[in-house]
Design an enzyme around this catalytic site. Sequence first.
Site, mmCIF file in Angstrom:
data_model
loop_
_atom_site.group_PDB
_atom_site.id
_atom_site.type_symbol
_atom_site.label_atom_id
_atom_site.label_comp_id
_atom_site.label_asym_id
_atom_site.label_seq_id
_atom_site.Cartn_x
_atom_site.Cartn_y
_atom_site.Cartn_z
ATOM 1 N N ASP A 122 2.781 2.857 -6.880
ATOM 2 C CA ASP A 122 1.604 2.383 -6.216
ATOM 3 C C ASP A 122 0.516 2.770 -6.862
ATOM 4 O O ASP A 122 0.091 3.355 -7.737
ATOM 5 C CB ASP A 122 2.161 2.968 -4.990
ATOM 6 C CG ASP A 122 0.719 3.211 -4.003
ATOM 7 O OD1 ASP A 122 -0.120 1.996 -3.882
ATOM 8 O OD2 ASP A 122 0.515 3.790 -3.480
ATOM 9 N N LYS B 55 5.639 -5.951 -2.100
ATOM 10 C CA LYS B 55 5.694 -4.857 -3.186
ATOM 11 C C LYS B 55 7.304 -5.081 -3.486
ATOM 12 O O LYS B 55 7.598 -4.603 -4.478
ATOM 13 C CB LYS B 55 5.321 -3.283 -3.010
ATOM 14 C CG LYS B 55 3.524 -3.554 -2.782
ATOM 15 C CD LYS B 55 3.480 -1.828 -1.880
ATOM 16 C CE LYS B 55 1.814 -1.659 -2.531
ATOM 17 N NZ LYS B 55 1.502 -0.406 -1.935
#
Length: 1413
Positions: A408, A995
């Site tokens: 991230d 993701k």
Amino acid sequence: YLSLGRGKVKKKKKKNENKRVIISNLPFESKKWKENPNRYYGSNKIKTTKYTILTFLPKNIYEQFHRFANIYFVVIALLNFVPVVNAFQPEVSMIPICVIMAITAIKDVWEDFRRYKLDKEINHMGCYIYSREEHAYVEKCWKDVQVGDFVQLQCNETIPADILLLYSSDQNGICHLETANLDGETNLKQRQVVMGFSSQNTFFEPELFQNTIICEMPNNDLNKFKGYMEQPNHERVGFNIESLLLRGCTIRNTEVAIGIVIYAGHETKAMLNNNGPRYKRSKIERQMNMDIFLCVGLLFVMCLVGAVGHGIWTGSFSEHPPYDVPDENGEYLSPFLAGFYMFLTMIILLQVLIPISLYVSIELVKLGQVFLIHNDVDLYNEEADLPIQCRALNITEDLGQIQYIFSDKTGTLTENKMVFRRCTVDGIEFSHQENARRLETHKELDLDDEDFAKLQHFTLPPTNIETPDTYKQKTMRPLRRCQSARAHFQGHTRNRSLGRRDSNQSQVAFSSPIEKDVTPDSRLLRRVREAALQTENLSPFIHMKTSTSLTDFFLALAICNTVLVSTATEPRQRVTVPPPIKPSGITLEKIHQIFQRLKLASLSQSFSSSQSSSDLGASFSARNTEEQLAALDCCDNGNDCCASGRGDELQGKDSTDIGSASLDEVFKSVTNSSLPTDFCYEAESPDEAALVYAAQAYGFTLVSRTPEQVTVRLPQGTLLTFDILCTLGFDSVRKRMSVVVRHPLTKEIVVYTKGADSVIMDMLEDSAKDDISKEKKMKRIKEKTQKHLDYYARDGLRTLCIAKKVLNEDDFQKWANFRREAEAAIDNRDELLMETAQHLETKLTLLGATGIEDRLQDGVPDTIAALQEAGIQIWVLTGDKQETAVNIAYSCKLLNQRDTVFTINTESKETCESLLNLTLEEVRKNYEVEKPRRKFFGIIPASFASSEAPGPEFGLVIDGRTLNVIFQGGLEEKFLALTKHCHSVLCCRSTPLQKSMVAKLVRRQLKVMTLSIGDGANDVSMIQAADIGIGISGQEGMQAVMASDFAISRFKHLKKLLLVHGHWCYARLAKMVIYFFYKNVSYVNLLFWYQFFCGFSGSTMIDYWQMIFFNLFFTSVPPLLFGVLDRDVSAETLLGLPELYKNGQNSEIYNLSTFIITMLDAFYQSLVCFFVPYLTYEDSDIDVFSFGNPMNTISLLTILLHQALEMKTWTLFHLVTMIGSVVFYLVFSLIYNASCVLCNPPANPYWIMERQLSDPTFYLLCLITPVIALLPRFFIFALRGTIGTSLILKAQQLDKLPKGQQDLEIQKLRSRKQPTSVAAAVSHRDTESQRLSTSEVNPLRKQTPEKGYYFFNRWAEEESTATDPSAGPFCGHYPLVPSRVTTPGQDSGKLTKGNVNNFNHGSHRRSVSAVTL
């Protein structure tokens, strides 16, 4: 029978509906429990233990049988009880498996007992439940709470179950929660009493509650909950998650809250989310299971040889030998049946070929490795007092084999400390240079708050009106003089000490000095003050309808959020009460006199009259007259009551003096006298806090907030209280939030909205066609703001747009009705609420935009560079804007200035496919040209050439929309083929689901080892999708940590965790596993070779007790110590040469080839250990155990010396265990052989060892045999050390050098690899660009600074001298990073040359540094 009946009813109920119906328990209190309709719902007692006293044995044995090896050994032990095939005494054969299973059982029972104690503690906590009999709340244990009970909660009490809020002591029906136990977030969350209950002024009476509650079945979604309450008159009231108090949270800032229990015990949302640690199988364990099957195959072959040999042996006799006894019928076994029985006997005999103790040893070794990782000081964060947490105990070695990292950005690579950097209002950019300077100083000196305050005080000129001290000191210094007079302001008694402000601040999130203390921009500050005083001069008591954009902009920053206000003295006490309205004791004449003075002060400054007048002119609404006048009066009389902060300069001034006082001083006096204390802002996100602190720096201070009202203090001291009509919270779909307020002066209804520029820019109002000048102005503002936003994003700032809209009463009423209907709806509520929000947030007027910096964490660029050098591909998956993400990627060295970066943004499948094909083709051409060149120069050794590590040429940037197209259009393979050639990939604007999809795709399709790292709840799915999940315990709570396998506090810790601990754990465990296989095979083979000399009869020459103890005790401790403490290369060298990590990535230590070689070595060693003693004692008359004992001793010595050869680290522990193992063996043998007279009939081990120790031949054998057995291995080690090119061997040689020389050699090794590949890349690009213009090498590149773009310093210089705001800060060209690449046209799909020129002219479009597709 009764329970069966209950079960049936329960099933029926579940079948019929998926809703839960709850009524009050009070009417059924005196009746039997089985009459209560709530009886089917679970109680609040929790049980997280696996076992009870009764179920422990069967359950634990069942769990242990999930391991193939355990079943195998139990079956063999049972087989030994069959008289026909038994090889040993049946009881003795049970010992090894019982010992191993007992050790595991003890470990399990200890863990379970810890859980039991914790459960007991939680179940016996107390809470207050309403009792009908006593007409009061009585104290009960948590475990006695039932669904339908009324629970009373008090401040700071933990919530025992999921409770629907029906009453709060707060007059607005608000209850505040701290969810730290649930997600680690320390900021407060608001919960609202169910509609219809909030208006009550009386205390809640549970006995009068007649409603029925219908809600959804228990589920684990912490953010969603819906249901409705049906009143006796069948009227329905809807409620949602905003009214649910979740188990485990803590009540804050609320005296009393009462609610009814909806879910209890294991049905609560917190418990349904608590899945416990996940069991993951490591790569080595998976490989090991395969090798165990190979060993089973080997065992099968050896037993088959034994069975066939026995069959041939028995068949070779013409008549039955005397030892072959017939059965009761006088019949003999046939050779075939005898062979079959011998097959089973041989399985029992050679069972140890499968290492029984391997699993337990691995668990113990991993515990040791985890202990060492946990206690590594380098992975400890002193600031936060956080060591690394190892939550998964069984995958430590996977840390050494990672090939892909998914990270991230926000909070992981960056600090998640949002610092206000720049803003643009009405198309005019304000660079905030002073603030930038403050941040630089903060960065360099890293001082604490007080030192920093002093530093600023001394380094910046105090005469400047924009000195930081003016605004900084009001929060830094305790207030001394006025504080007692103003204590009523917060609504609670003050007990502030005069010590450091920051001492009790630690628990408030997002409030570090770097975030709080914003230094205002001098130009913007002057404009804000001018606007404020100007409007007062024009109309002190007339409410002007016009309002400046400046004022609206800062009001929006202060109001449009969900920030809670508390005071610095007691951060958990809210300020919700603005100063009470008092009757004014001052005449209007007096007020006019004061205003004349203010006018004089303002006229003494040269004002620009370009700003329109503001509604702030009405600074004296009835409610705050006294507050303002006190302040002005104080200045008028030369009183020193304003001397707090920097007000000292006003002391001793006469009333005549004020006329010539500077504008700054007038403001200072007002500011410092009116502000009673410094506020703490408790925000749900750091962005919100940053904007509120920014507004405060310009005098727009958020003073108090309730659900109905919000009070803001203006620069001139006025307190404005806005009525909040509606708040539309932020969500990831709308990407914006809005607040609807009624202006206290104009009575207008205003919507303030802030959100992502991609969304807000599309919602702006198209100006009225009739007003052309206005339309042009709006268009110009929009264009300029967009330009500023592009520059902000390029500089890596997070951007937000601020907009407003004025509604008339009718429109608002219509909308409010629509909203109410949506809120009350049961079905499609979410869709309807979304629709209402979209109705409101249209035709907005743009006010401006902000740029907030999320600072890079320390050591991130260095860590990323090292990990890439280690051959790990790094992907950053972020929800941020593309420009922001790309800029941060450059600054953290994820992308390099030399890289060719492909950017793909499209929503069409066809375009996407053609672009992927086109890019792939270009990349492959590049690789084809490069491959022969690499071989020719011979830069990369063969071991590395074979690995698929991509060269440092390509990066890929892709957005969420394109990812959608790839997943839905089946383009995953092409996408992966392209990413294989890219050393880094950046996915922007990606959702949490995307993701995790990306992580799963790479792991499954490419069959690689993956690691995900993130810090927020939005990263949880990605963390769980990878082989290893790492959570960062940072600013965004603990959800990522709770879902992770390892938790670290800084991204830079990843470098040592992978490159050092990962490498060590892999190397240790891989060698240990191979050693275990070797040890067992070489030992068992002694028995196998013996079968050739005993007619394949299944007899042994070694005593069975010694065979059992050989694996369990004599040779078990050294490999454990080796697995925990061995270091093949030092930590410094591993960090200095990241390439060493590839050893684990390529599984070089433990793979099929190394396994086979080890097995062959084990066979060779066993042959030597058997035949050297055999040939020595051949034709002698020694008995069978006297023949076996030397073999046993020799084998022990060989196996321990083999371990010694493998060890690279020697400590006292290693030496003691090695010698201790031999001594223990000898002592045990002596005692056992001396005491065992008749324990193994017919042969006997009595006094064998004692006789052998007096025989010189025995010593000679013990000396010669291990040397012959280990000679080949030693020879190969020596040869490899002399001529080997392995990097690991070079590193081991480096470790032996003195420190200075070692560093020099490491530098040489690293520099040898880098420039050549770069030169090759550059020269190669030249050839390519001539052919296809794919990567044009720009001559300017050498002058291009590494750091990226820097037009900002130029802006700042120009702005300080700029006089014409319309010209903007962007006139003229700035040195942009030159483009390297042409852009394929989307329509034609061909490369176009024209774009190159555009890029090189310094265009600021998105594709500056790359090919944009």
